[in-house]
Design an enzyme around this catalytic site. Structure first.
Site, PDB file in Angstrom:
ATOM      1  N   ASP A  72       1.012 -15.568 -17.421  1.00 41.78           N
ATOM      2  CA  ASP A  72       2.310 -15.849 -16.708  1.00 41.78           C
ATOM      3  C   ASP A  72       1.719 -16.352 -15.527  1.00 41.78           C
ATOM      4  O   ASP A  72       0.500 -16.554 -14.754  1.00 41.78           O
ATOM      5  CB  ASP A  72       3.439 -15.027 -15.920  1.00 41.78           C
ATOM      6  N   SER A  73       1.846 -17.720 -14.722  1.00 42.53           N
ATOM      7  CA  SER A  73       1.582 -19.210 -13.345  1.00 42.53           C
ATOM      8  C   SER A  73       2.237 -18.965 -12.865  1.00 42.53           C
ATOM      9  O   SER A  73       3.348 -19.565 -12.640  1.00 42.53           O
ATOM     10  CB  SER A  73       0.575 -19.976 -14.271  1.00 42.53           C
TER      11      SER A  73
END
Length: 197
Positions: A72-73
């Site tokens: 995830d970013s």
């Protein structure tokens, strides 16, 4: 043994495919908003890592003999975490805040094999161009940045508006190959074991 990607992200898939891997895609079903709310006092890096870990763990039980990767970013801009903008209007608003500035793109990773797990967050500094309003409006209308952390891509149209980065380019796109390589090594595996070409 396969690599299972617990993500529907086309960018993460592209990174693995371009690196010679044909991953099995099993998007995770995680309530990201609820998880982030429960971690409101955690550091930004821990919050992003927790999202990646939750995604990998939600899929790992199905694949006990395979390497499962969750990611995830989020963009840390002026002390605030920014996720996906989802709409052209929000994209234009975000770019109004970040144009001409530098921010940290945090990418959480969780790599699991059986009962072994590596959880880590990479940080890459992104220097945003002072792009014209017309260009940002056109970029928002393209649809490309709507599902991207920080409302940008590095590898496609968004590349026009990134002056430079400091750190791991693959991490900015969505998955750090160096981090995944180190995780595989910690499991006693070689990256080349997963190459299909």
């Amino acid at each position: 043994m396969r690599i299972v990607l617990a993500s529907a992200s086309p960018s993460r898939r592209m990174i693995l495919t371009n690196a010679g891997v044909d991953p099995l895609i099993r998007p995770a079903d995680v309530d990201e908003d609820a998880l982030l709310a429960s971690l409101s006092h955690a550091t930004p890096a821990r919050r992003v890592a927790a999202l990646a870990e939750a995604k990998a763990l939600s899929v790992a039980g199905e694949f006990p003999d395979d390497v499962v990767i969750g990611g995830d970013s989020m963009l840390l801009l002026d002390g605030r975490l920014q996720g996906k903008p989802h709409t052209p209007e929000k994209t234009v608003e975000r770019w109004g805040e970040q144009a001409g500035k530098a921010a940290e793109l945090l990418t959480g990773h969780c790599v699991i094999l059986g009962d072994r797990k590596v959880v880590e967050t990479t940080s890459t500094t992104v220097h945003f161009a002072d792009a014209s309003e017309a260009d940002i409006a056109a970029y928002a209308r393209s649809g490309e940045p709507l599902q991207c952390a920080g409302a940008f891509t590095l590898e496609a149209l968004g590349g026009w508006f990134i002056d430079r980065i400091e750190g791991d380019p693959s991490s900015v796109i969505g998955l750090s190959l160096p981090l995944v390589r180190r995780a595989l090594y910690s499991f006693g595996l070689d990256a080349s074991h997963f190459w299909t070409r």
